[in-house]
Design a protein around this motif. Structure first.
Motif, mmCIF file in Angstrom:
data_model
loop_
_atom_site.group_PDB
_atom_site.id
_atom_site.type_symbol
_atom_site.label_atom_id
_atom_site.label_comp_id
_atom_site.label_asym_id
_atom_site.label_seq_id
_atom_site.Cartn_x
_atom_site.Cartn_y
_atom_site.Cartn_z
ATOM 1 N N UNK A 177 -3.728 3.018 4.717
ATOM 2 C CA UNK A 177 -4.412 3.397 3.466
ATOM 3 C C UNK A 177 -3.420 3.416 2.300
ATOM 4 N N UNK A 178 -2.213 3.933 2.571
ATOM 5 C CA UNK A 178 -1.193 3.986 1.515
ATOM 6 C C UNK A 178 -0.835 2.556 1.090
ATOM 7 N N UNK A 179 -0.697 1.687 2.084
ATOM 8 C CA UNK A 179 -0.375 0.284 1.770
ATOM 9 C C UNK A 179 -1.491 -0.352 0.919
ATOM 10 N N UNK A 180 -2.742 -0.013 1.269
ATOM 11 C CA UNK A 180 -3.864 -0.550 0.484
ATOM 12 C C UNK A 180 -3.838 -0.005 -0.943
ATOM 13 N N UNK A 181 -3.403 1.234 -1.059
ATOM 14 C CA UNK A 181 -3.323 1.851 -2.386
ATOM 15 C C UNK A 181 -2.209 1.208 -3.224
ATOM 16 N N UNK A 182 -1.143 0.788 -2.562
ATOM 17 C CA UNK A 182 -0.065 0.123 -3.308
ATOM 18 C C UNK A 182 -0.576 -1.195 -3.880
ATOM 19 N N UNK A 218 -10.789 3.571 -5.571
ATOM 20 C CA UNK A 218 -11.234 4.967 -5.534
ATOM 21 C C UNK A 218 -11.574 5.399 -4.108
ATOM 22 N N UNK A 219 -12.091 4.458 -3.323
ATOM 23 C CA UNK A 219 -12.476 4.768 -1.945
ATOM 24 C C UNK A 219 -11.247 5.207 -1.123
ATOM 25 N N UNK A 220 -10.183 4.422 -1.229
ATOM 26 C CA UNK A 220 -8.944 4.723 -0.497
ATOM 27 C C UNK A 220 -8.329 6.030 -1.005
ATOM 28 N N UNK A 239 17.611 8.401 -1.259
ATOM 29 C CA UNK A 239 16.324 8.464 -0.567
ATOM 30 C C UNK A 239 15.375 9.409 -1.315
ATOM 31 N N UNK A 240 15.934 10.503 -1.806
ATOM 32 C CA UNK A 240 15.111 11.473 -2.535
ATOM 33 C C UNK A 240 14.667 10.943 -3.896
ATOM 34 N N UNK A 241 15.450 10.032 -4.447
ATOM 35 C CA UNK A 241 15.214 9.629 -5.840
ATOM 36 C C UNK A 241 14.395 8.359 -5.985
ATOM 37 N N UNK A 242 13.977 7.781 -4.891
ATOM 38 C CA UNK A 242 13.236 6.531 -4.999
ATOM 39 C C UNK A 242 11.898 6.633 -4.264
ATOM 40 N N UNK A 243 11.132 5.558 -4.282
ATOM 41 C CA UNK A 243 9.844 5.584 -3.589
ATOM 42 C C UNK A 243 9.410 4.162 -3.247
ATOM 43 N N UNK A 244 8.196 4.047 -2.702
ATOM 44 C CA UNK A 244 7.583 2.765 -2.330
ATOM 45 C C UNK A 244 8.458 1.881 -1.434
ATOM 46 N N UNK A 245 9.011 2.480 -0.425
ATOM 47 C CA UNK A 245 9.762 1.704 0.570
ATOM 48 C C UNK A 245 11.232 1.576 0.257
ATOM 49 N N UNK A 246 11.570 1.608 -1.032
ATOM 50 C CA UNK A 246 12.979 1.548 -1.401
ATOM 51 C C UNK A 246 13.703 2.805 -0.911
ATOM 52 N N UNK A 247 12.973 3.921 -0.901
ATOM 53 C CA UNK A 247 13.542 5.177 -0.386
ATOM 54 C C UNK A 247 13.849 5.058 1.110
ATOM 55 N N UNK A 248 12.901 4.459 1.849
ATOM 56 C CA UNK A 248 13.076 4.343 3.311
ATOM 57 C C UNK A 248 14.252 3.416 3.632
ATOM 58 N N UNK A 286 2.829 -5.030 2.872
ATOM 59 C CA UNK A 286 1.915 -5.072 4.016
ATOM 60 C C UNK A 286 2.629 -4.710 5.332
ATOM 61 N N UNK A 287 3.957 -4.736 5.294
ATOM 62 C CA UNK A 287 4.722 -4.406 6.503
ATOM 63 C C UNK A 287 5.009 -2.904 6.639
#
Lengths: 118, 182
Positions: A55-60, A66-68, B21-30, B121-122
């Protein structure tokens, strides 16, 4: 586990720094990063984690979905308990509970994420 | 269980990466989390870590013991970490370009954004046991008592807000002062 306390506190602080009203995706991402750490610290298993990741990936890919968003918000209202439990068990060692309450009042996750006026 | 002592130089590196890690997001943190995990595996020693995982007595022992037992299996953590690294390297690469504000053309940004979305997607493949391994590595090392110093935290580029007590505007002014003087 001072380091873990610090890590959680910093991430919660970071979400507070973002404009939460307009950044649902970012705040949800931060929430679930903290959630995954708490889940593994307390030894709980969440069978719906894969679904949440999807769901998070779909939101990205589509932040306007809105559904997600609605589905994730429903999950968050339940998942906040795990974070609270973890923070309670960490509280004694470094006072992280105080940090948590500063940024997220108790009723915080019960309300719609869009309604937050921080 | 035995606590692994981490020398100060490695401990500082790990804490710095965790600050990122704390300062980033959307996979860049991971991506930074992955860097910490890989570094710590080497500090523990792979064989020793596998043995420790098998004998774990923490509240998460159901997961950590399984990680240890299946470490060398085709679907075990050793192979998983390679796959996770490939995904995160790509995410980090596309993320860095996407958030580079110096890109001149909007069209260029669109292309890079598409590339970033392709990598997203990964994300679901980064499974929960990766986080379990991270918690285990921290929990059983001397680093668990350390703090993340504010000086390591990256300045946020979000709506002029700052993090770690450093004011971005002030930094910019200081920077231009230096440039003018030169």
């Amino acid at each position: 586990m001072k380091l873990l306390n610090d890590l959680i506190a910093r991430r919660l602080e970071l979400s507070k720094d973002l404009e939460l009203n307009n950044n649902n995706l970012k705040s949800i991402w931060h929430f679930y990063e903290v959630y995954k750490l708490c889940l593994n610290f307390s030894g709980k298993i969440d069978p719906t984690m894969k679904l949440k990741n999807k769901l998070i990936r779909r939101l990205i890919t589509n932040p306007e979905n809105i559904f997600v968003l609605g589905k994730l918000k429903r999950f968050i209202s339940e998942d906040v308990n795990i974070i609270e439990l973890t923070l309670n068990s960490l509280e004694e060692s470094s006072g992280i509970g105080e940090v948590f309450e500063d940024f997220y009042p108790q009723s915080f996750f019960a309300i719609n994420l869009d309604d937050r006026n921080l | 269980m035995e606590t692994i002592n981490i020398s100060p130089i490695y401990a500082t590196t790990i804490v710095q990466k965790l600050a990122l890690y704390c300062s980033s997001y959307l996979g860049n943190d991971v991506y930074y989390l992955k860097e910490v995990v890989l570094l710590m595996i080497n500090l523990y020693g792979e064989e020793k870590l596998v043995e420790m995982l098998k004998q774990d007595e923490s509240s998460n022992k159901n997961i950590t013991r399984k990680i240890g037992e299946n470490w060398y299996e085709p679907n075990g953590m050793k192979k998983k970490l390679v796959r996770i690294s490939i995904i995160l390297e790509k995410v980090n690469k596309s993320y860095s370009v996407l958030y580079d504000r110096t890109l001149p053309k909007k069209e260029m940004e669109k292309i890079k954004y598409k590339e970033f979305l392709k990598q997203c997607k990964f994300f679901p493949r980064i499974e929960n046991d990766f986080y379990a391994l991270f918690i285990f590595l921290i929990e059983n090392s001397s680093i668990r008592t350390m703090n993340i110093s504010a000086q390591y935290l990256k300045i946020l580029d979000v709506s002029k807000k700052t993090f770690g007590g450093i004011q971005k505007k002030k930094l910019r002014e200081d920077y231009f002062d230096v440039v003018k003087k030169d």
